[in-house]
Design an enzyme around this catalytic site. Structure first.
Site, PDB file in Angstrom:
ATOM      1  N   LYS A 267       0.835  -1.196   0.000  1.00 37.12           N
ATOM      2  CA  LYS A 267       0.000   0.000   0.000  1.00 37.12           C
ATOM      3  C   LYS A 267       0.874   1.252   0.000  1.00 37.12           C
ATOM      4  CE  LYS A 267      -3.802  -1.995   2.756  1.00 37.12           C
ATOM      5  NZ  LYS A 267      -4.920  -1.751   1.834  1.00 37.12           N
ATOM      6  N   GLU A 339      -6.540  -9.339   0.347  1.00 34.61           N
ATOM      7  CA  GLU A 339      -6.338 -10.504   1.202  1.00 34.61           C
ATOM      8  C   GLU A 339      -7.574 -10.873   2.017  1.00 34.61           C
ATOM      9  OE1 GLU A 339      -6.685  -7.621   4.108  1.00 34.61           O
ATOM     10  OE2 GLU A 339      -5.621  -7.476   2.206  1.00 34.61           O
ATOM     11  N   ARG A 341     -10.707 -11.214   1.308  1.00 32.24           N
ATOM     12  CA  ARG A 341     -11.587 -12.222   0.705  1.00 32.24           C
ATOM     13  C   ARG A 341     -10.976 -13.619   0.786  1.00 32.24           C
ATOM     14  NH1 ARG A 341     -11.108  -8.553  -4.537  1.00 32.24           N
ATOM     15  NH2 ARG A 341     -11.007  -7.090  -2.802  1.00 32.24           N
TER      16      ARG A 341
END
Length: 616
Positions: A267, A339, A341
């Site tokens: 990120k 991640e 899911r």
């Protein structure tokens, strides 16, 4: 904060501050000082929503708050008004606050005032060098918390007020978990918090499993997310069964990524510190279960929380890797920052496999929902209209409003992988919230919510094959004595005399039959009840031709039905196992022979004939 209810007027209580709400076009009820009426008449105090005025009379401080129009007033308005009063009470160093319930106010309004006061009284000072003093004051003497809250009403409201206090305190406990930094609240620390709740609360059990157990359960999607961190992941399973509980088993599933860096798909650095909040769904589930158990609600509840970190390292899952979920589906991990899911896929499957019949999944899953709905609504996806309506109604009552997003099978096309069954982050960037919601869960094997419905004289639950083991345990547990009764076997079998044990056995075997017919090509189990032992005969998948599902449909129907007919026909809790259901190869002719045997007992034959061989 001590919270209580009383029928004594606030003026006679030990409160130093009294809060009083007034609706538009209504006068104050009898009892408050005349000064309050004069303030309203002069315009110093107003009846418009959240308008505040302070007065001193009869040895107490009085906070007068406008509630707006009574016709538009909701419990959420009550919470907001209570929060406004609490903010002003803090400024005037209130120690004990008494809310005088307005005329015509009911228990829902009383609960809203309690919830709004407790939630607005929250602050997080755990890591400050000068935390609040035990008396509720700060380092400089400023009062930060109330000592006590009293709700005064004409009717006794003790139970409702106590219930509201438990709920609001659970909300604040979840906020404490959210606010703790990731170096303190690791997956292990979150699991330990859940375990402590299990020790403190009667009727609540908590099981925690680590990395080895997750791998042993073949939760490859969950394990893939966790493998990049040195911190041990935790699969937290909480169970509660209330007194006189009835109805289906409710399942809560929460995502608890205690820190989400994005993994290899890192990120941006800006606001990455806020990724400690990626465990908020898990925190909500844990504290909701604790509140339900403290309230002793008459429900059956199973909660699953997947706790892990998502960090980059030499062991991390990489973009392009393919992992296998617990249900056997393969997933292309094309974005390691998607991640949640992956964690939820295995946790949802685990919940269903453990017996959950109606699932509620809570997660900070994707920023796409903020793009779609902003911060006003939470996104809701459901494949069951009745369950969705209940959640929407609950959201309206609590002020946590949700907006239901559409589902369509065409969305599933976006999830198809190039090399595996599924893609965890399709590049098309279409329907970003929806594709990580219920359609993806259905493709991962927990698809349609098990529904409870009536069919004939039997209460049937349509559930994935994971329910088969639970149904088998129920069969064994029920194989004990009972009074004789008359019952009818399913599918038109003749009316027969049987004992209560045999009747329950017949119902459970029929339920297992329904579960088998509901599950595509998944493994199902036919059961022989032999004393207290249960013998399983897996019906394996075959991989030869387009008629595979039809062969399994016929095989499962006949295998389980033969057992059902044997139990009903013989009136015995130890039915003889028909020779054709042994764990051996069955030919095309053997299948037809079994169908004929079942038909002789009044069963209905499959309309299509299968060919080839299968294992039973």
């Amino acid at each position: 904060m001590r919270v209580s209810a009383t029928t004594t007027p606030c003026l006679k209580s030990d409160a130093d501050t009294v809060a009083l709400g007034v609706f538009e076009d209504e006068e104050l009820a009898e009892g408050p000082p005349e000064e309050l009426g004069e303030m309203l008449a002069s315009g110093e105090a107003r009846r418009s929503f959240k308008a505040l005025a302070v007065a001193h009379a009869q040895g107490k401080r009085w906070l007068l708050v406008g509630l707006g129009a009574r016709t538009e007033f909701t419990p959420e308005h009550g919470r907001v008004a209570a929060a406004a009063v609490r903010s002003r009470a803090r400024e005037i160093s209130t120690r004990v606050l008494c809310w005088q319930l307005p005329a015509g106010g009911d228990e829902d309004l009383a609960a809203a005032l309690v919830e709004g006061t407790i939630i607005s009284d929250y602050s997080f000072d755990r890591y400050r060098s000068s935390p609040p003093q035990p008396d509720g004051s700060g380092a400089a003497g400023e009062r930060k918390h109330l000592d006590a809250l009293i709700v005064s009403a004409a009717e006794p409201l003790d139970a409702r007020v106590a219930q509201a206090a438990i709920v609001a305190e659970a909300v604040n406990a979840a906020r404490d978990l959210q606010n703790r930094p990731a170096n303190d609240l690791t997956p292990t620390a979150l699991a330990e918090h859940a375990r402590q709740l299990g020790e403190e609360i009667e009727g609540l059990s908590v099981e925690v499993e680590g990395r080895e157990a997750i791998l042993a359960r073949r939760m490859g999607a969950f394990a893939a997310v966790a493998q990049g961190s040195d911190q041990e992941p935790a699969l937290i399973t909480m169970r509660y069964e209330g007194p006189e509980s009835s109805g289906p088993t409710l399942g809560f599933v929460g995502k608890a990524v205690t820190f989400d860096s994005g993994g290899i798909s890192l990120k941006p650095g800006a606001k990455m510190a806020e990724m400690k909040f990626d465990m908020s769904g898990g925190a909500a589930v844990i504290e909701a279960v604790a509140a339900i158990a403290r309230l002793r609600l008459p429900v059956r509840l199973l909660a699953v929380v997947g706790a892990t970190e998502n960090l980059p390292s030499g062991r991390s899952v990489k973009p392009g890797d393919i992992v296998t979920a617990a249900n056997g589906k393969t997933i292309e991990v094309n974005n390691t920052d998607a991640e949640g899911r992956l964690v939820l896929a295995d946790c949802l499957w685990h919940a269903v496999d453990s017996g959950a019949e109606a699932l509620v999944d809570l997660a900070t899953l994707t920023g796409a929902v903020i793009v779609a709905l902003g911060s006003t609504y939470a996104g809701l996806m459901s494949n069951d209209d009745q369950l969705a309506a209940q959640i929407i109604a609950a959201g309206e009552r609590t002020g946590e409003i949700v907006w239901r997003l559409p589902l369509h099978r065409e969305y599933e096309e976006l999830l198809k992988g190039s090399y595996g069954d599924l893609d965890n982050a399709p590049e098309a960037r279409k329907a970003g919230t929806i594709i990580v919601g219920a359609p993806g869960h259905r493709r991962l094997g927990v698809g349609s919510r098990p529904r409870v419905r009536r069919q004939g004289r039997f209460r049937l639950r349509r559930a994935p094959a994971g329910r088969a083991r639970l149904l088998q345990r129920r069969i064994v547990a029920r194989a004990r004595g009972g009074k004789p009764l008359r019952d009818r076997g399913p599918r038109g079998a003749p009316r027969i005399e049987m004992g209560a044990v045999e009747a329950r056995l017949a119902r459970d075997l029929h339920e297992l039959d329904r579960a088998a017919l509901r599950t595509g090509g998944a493994r199902v189990v036919a059961a022989e009840l032999d004393r207290d032992d249960l013998i399983e005969h897996p019906v394996h998948q075959q991989h030869g031709g387009v008629r595979r599902n039809e062969r399994h449909r016929v095989a499962r129907r006949v295998a389980v039905r033969d057992l059902l007919r044997a139990a009903a026909h013989q009136g015995s809790c130890r039915p003889a196992l028909p020779p054709s259901i042994g764990a051996r190869e069955i030919t095309h002719a053997g299948l037809h022979e079994r169908v004929a045997q079942a038909d002789a007992l009044g069963a209905r034959s499959p309309t299509r004939r299968s060919s080839g061989k299968f294992l039973a």
